[in-house]
Scaffold this active site. Structure first.
Site, mmCIF file in Angstrom:
data_model
loop_
_atom_site.group_PDB
_atom_site.id
_atom_site.type_symbol
_atom_site.label_atom_id
_atom_site.label_comp_id
_atom_site.label_asym_id
_atom_site.label_seq_id
_atom_site.Cartn_x
_atom_site.Cartn_y
_atom_site.Cartn_z
ATOM 1 N N GLY A 1 27.920 18.219 43.992
ATOM 2 C CA GLY A 1 28.618 17.217 43.183
ATOM 3 C C GLY A 1 27.802 16.817 41.982
ATOM 4 O O GLY A 1 26.811 17.471 41.645
ATOM 5 N N ASN A 2 28.212 15.757 41.324
ATOM 6 C CA ASN A 2 27.466 15.271 40.169
ATOM 7 C C ASN A 2 27.493 13.752 40.150
ATOM 8 O O ASN A 2 28.139 13.125 40.997
ATOM 9 C CB ASN A 2 28.035 15.866 38.873
ATOM 10 C CG ASN A 2 29.472 15.479 38.667
ATOM 11 O OD1 ASN A 2 29.780 14.309 38.438
ATOM 12 N ND2 ASN A 2 30.364 16.443 38.793
ATOM 13 N N ARG A 3 26.792 13.159 39.188
ATOM 14 C CA ARG A 3 26.565 11.708 39.242
ATOM 15 C C ARG A 3 27.602 10.888 38.485
ATOM 16 O O ARG A 3 27.421 9.690 38.297
ATOM 17 C CB ARG A 3 25.158 11.400 38.689
ATOM 18 C CG ARG A 3 24.066 11.893 39.615
ATOM 19 C CD ARG A 3 22.700 11.635 39.014
ATOM 20 N NE ARG A 3 22.505 10.247 38.667
ATOM 21 C CZ ARG A 3 21.760 9.816 37.641
ATOM 22 N NH1 ARG A 3 21.149 10.696 36.870
ATOM 23 N NH2 ARG A 3 21.633 8.541 37.405
ATOM 24 N N SER A 4 28.695 11.506 38.081
ATOM 25 C CA SER A 4 29.693 10.725 37.340
ATOM 26 C C SER A 4 30.336 9.675 38.251
ATOM 27 O O SER A 4 30.794 9.987 39.342
ATOM 28 C CB SER A 4 30.770 11.670 36.798
ATOM 29 O OG SER A 4 31.779 10.907 36.184
ATOM 30 N N ALA B 1 33.767 14.768 35.015
ATOM 31 C CA ALA B 1 32.664 15.730 35.007
ATOM 32 C C ALA B 1 33.049 16.833 35.985
ATOM 33 O O ALA B 1 33.201 16.588 37.185
ATOM 34 C CB ALA B 1 31.375 15.055 35.427
#
Ligand code: CTP
Length: 425
Positions: free
Chosen positions: A215-218, A282
């Site tokens: 995943g990502n930090r958005s 994102a």
């Protein structure tokens, strides 16, 4: 704009750290902000922080400043009092009219409107004592903002979370500026009436096995702010929500997705006939080549683990590089480039490559961009020109971006600004 004298009372709950965001947004909006924390609040957030952010001295002591009669002066001078967070204890004290500290005195000595943002555990919020106190305050004209439903300090979740700073600030200013602020707001609001705006927000997750994902930090905050701003301006908003970490906005048609392929399908469907598509999500560029049905065990790979990833489709590029008459496409570029000119260059290149009409560039990093309530962006338009710069809360940045969208749609795509026949009565 009216410059208000605003008292922000902060009481002793963990959400006190988020009150810094409330103070900052009020200062950025041009108001004179005086913070009155309780002793408890200062255990969670330091006085120097509050003084630096509010740009005013911060007092808590009842018996300091007696010569200037501070215990009544602060309340008398206030145009508005905001208490964020308001703990169960502080709500009880306010309902009973107790004045055993500077905040209690300030409240009793003031005739200004009061807006409170409760924050506490669900059980405390639901307790009959708290319910009765909240009702008392409501009947006295106090505005209650929230609490929101979500993750609380411990492992529990439910109603009790303090509302987001943006929401508190908006409700507080609307309370005191009332119709005036609504008119100010509606000067350009309503300019998306009858339009369909699609916004993707959050960050996609690509599963590896039933318990893990890439995943990502958005957090989804900027995308949600765009959805809210578009709705305020009269648009019908479809929000495609990818794993949001903040509360979903009201009044939007929400489609929840998780992976890039799900996001792609939802965007493709919603974008048909849409006037504006904003890709704020994102999106993972790669996904695992295969997803394990069972949890991957470490015994399977003693010497480390190599993941094989395959490319995901580029959703924005596939929309942008196909004809899209009447649909304005807005992309985002999250870049870690430190130099401004090189950052803009990356934005220009990305806008070209993806066929976006507008590209919003923001700098991200370990400490910049993601969970913050503020943002700083530039908007790249036709020919790679910087058509806007915006700095402030994510909601104000959202409105600045939509200002460009509206202006662009007016000149470039009349179909997006002329009410459709089916929508005119
Ligand atoms: N985007 C998309 N589909 C992808 C990747 C990105 O639609 N597979 C969109 C994002 O929603 C955003 C824009 O493209 O509006 C730019 O995203 P960003 O992550 O900055 O760019 P990438 O294309 O992923 O390029 P890179 O990571 O190489 O900088």
């Amino acid at each position: 704009m009216t410059r208000l004298n605003i008292v922000v009372g902060i009481t002793g709950g963990i959400a006190a750290y988020k009150a810094v965001g409330v103070v900052r947004a009020l200062v950025l909006a041009g108001h004179d902000v005086h913070v009155v924390p309780t002793e408890g609040a200062l255990r969670f957030v330091g006085r120097p922080t509050l003084e630096a952010i509010s740009r005013n001295p911060v007092h808590t002591e009842l018996y300091e400043g007696v010569a200037e009669v501070r215990h009544v002066a602060i309340g008398q001078a206030a145009d508005l009092i905001v208490i964020a967070p308001a703990t169960a204890n502080s709500i009880a004290k306010l309902a009973a009219g107790l004045a055993d500290d500077l905040l209690g005195n300030t409240l009793l000595a003031s005739e200004a409107p009061v807006v409170i943002a409760p924050a506490m555990h669900t059980e405390m919020w639901r307790h009959p004592a708290t319910r009765a106190n909240v009702e008392t305050l409501r009947s006295r004209g106090v505005t209650i903002v929230g609490p929101a439903v979500g993750q609380l300090t411990g492992a529990d979740s439910g109603p009790g979370r303090m509302e987001e700073p943006d929401v508190i600030v908006r409700a507080a200013l609307e309370r005191v500026l009332g119709e005036a602020s609504k008119h100010e707001a509606s000067a350009h609001r309503g300019d998306l009436a009858g339009r369909h705006v699609v916004v993707s927000a959050g960050g996609t997750r690509e599963p590896l096995d039933p318990v893990r994902f890439l995943g990502n930090r958005s957090s989804g905050k900027q995308g949600i702010a765009i959805a809210e701003a578009a709705r305020e301006r009269g648009a019908h908003v479809t929000l495609i929500a990818a794993n949001l970490e903040v509360a979903e906005p009201e009044g939007c048609d929400i489609r929840r997705v998780s992976t890039t392929l799900e996001l792609q399908a939802a965007v493709a469907e919603a974008a048909q006939g849409a006037d504006v598509v904003v890709m704020a999500a994102a999106v993972a560029d790669y996904r695992p080549a295969s997803v394990s049905e069972a949890k991957i065990k470490k015994e399977q790979s003693d010497d480390g683990l190599t993941l094989e990833l395959v490319r995901n489709p580029d959703i924005l590029a596939s929309l942008g590089n196909a004809p899209h008459p009447g649909t304005l496409l807005v992309g985002f570029a999250a870049e870690t480039e430190a130099d401004d000119e090189r950052l803009f260059e990356l934005g220009r290149a990305k806008r070209e490559a993806k066929g976006a009409d507008l590209l919003v560039v923001n700098r991200v990093g370990w400490n910049e961009g993601f969970a913050s309530d503020e943002n700083r962006v530039v908007v790249i338009g036709d020919g790679g020109a910087v058509v806007a710069r915006a700095d402030g809360t994510k909601l104000s940045v959202a409105h600045d971006i939509l200002d460009v969208v509206v202006a662009q749609a007016t000149t470039a795509a009349p179909a997006a600004t002329t009410p459709k026949e089916s929508e005119t009565e």
